[in-house]
Scaffold this active site. Structure first.
Site: not given
Ligand code: GLP
Length: 241
Positions: A67, A134, A136, A141
């Site tokens: 992404d 949440n 995702h 989402e």
């Molecule tokens: C972001 C990314 C996700 C990721 C999530 C959790 O929103 N788009 O791909 O998995 O955050 O991030 P973290 O690993 O920093 O908790």
């Protein structure tokens, strides 16, 4: 599904990296699905360390990321392209032209199509995934259909708030992102989900033990034939074994 609970983040990263190393050792032209966020940073550090020791080469490897924020150029220090360059690509011998991250400044609809075509031409041997509080995955989402391709999403307020720590303030956090869809994620041959910390415990429980529902995007992973989950103790606290 295989679930591994590590003692701490260091062990989690070592175990998760082992799966990446196995894939690249078996196939030097492997296609790796990569993710941003803090969870995979330990894996990237180990990839860079092993590369520096001469143990693994990424010369013929390709990578496809999940992404990107809409509107952020590659040079912005919060863009996911910048994150990948800094945390991984600039530290290993992967060829620049073999690294793919959605382009946040491209025309959104055309970029979605380009990315779906790319995913078809580059089947991933393994896809690293983190998980949002949440539930995702990538930027899919709650409510995202399971058959979704690459698309533009309006980010949840909770996601923007969670990511605001990386920006000067929440108003700087982009409102939209381009993300690989659930269908694209599920197309990877193997999925490696990593999660750490108590704040992920509810999302992990819903994802792995809850009903498969679009309310928790990660729950769809229960349908994947080759899912490996590596957690630390805190993230695993709410699942039953
Ligand atoms: C972001 C990314 C996700 C990721 C999530 C959790 O929103 N788009 O791909 O998995 O955050 O991030 P973290 O690993 O920093 O908790």
């Amino acid at each position: 599904m295989k679930i591994i609970v590590a003692q701490d983040y260091q062990e989690l990263s070592r175990i998760a990296y082992g799966f990446i190393k196995d894939v690249v050792s078996a196939n030097p032209s492997a296609v790796l699905g990569l993710a941003t966020g803090s969870s995979p940073i330990g894996i990237y550090d180990l990839m860079a360390e092993d590369y520096a020791k001469g143990e693994v080469s990424y010369r013929n490897v390709s990578s496809v990321n999940l992404d990107e924020y809409v509107g952020l150029p590659a040079t912005h220090n919060q863009s996911y392209r910048y994150f990948m360059q800094h945390n991984l690509f600039d530290r290993i011998d992967i060829a620049a032209q073999n690294t793919f991250v959605p382009v946040g400044t491209a025309k959104p609809q055309q970029e979605c199509q380009r990315y779906d075509d790319l995913l078809e031409s580059l089947p991933r041997d393994i896809q690293i995934l983190g998980i949002g509080n949440n539930g995702h995955i990538a930027f899919n989402e709650p409510g995202t259909p399971h058959d979704s391709g690459t698309h533009i999403v309006k980010l949840d307020d909770s996601t923007r708030a969670a990511n605001a720590r990386f920006f000067a303030n929440i108003n700087e956090v982009p409102t939209h992102a381009i993300t690989m869809g659930i269908k694209g994620i599920m197309a990877a041959k193997k999925i490696l989900l990593v999660a750490t910390g108590a704040s992920k415990a509810d999302a992990i429980a819903a994802a792995l033990r809850g009903k498969i529902t679009t309310d928790c995007p990660a729950s769809v992973l229960q349908n994947h034939k080759n899912l490996i989950v590596v957690l630390d103790k805190a993230a695993s606290a709410k699942i039953s074994f």
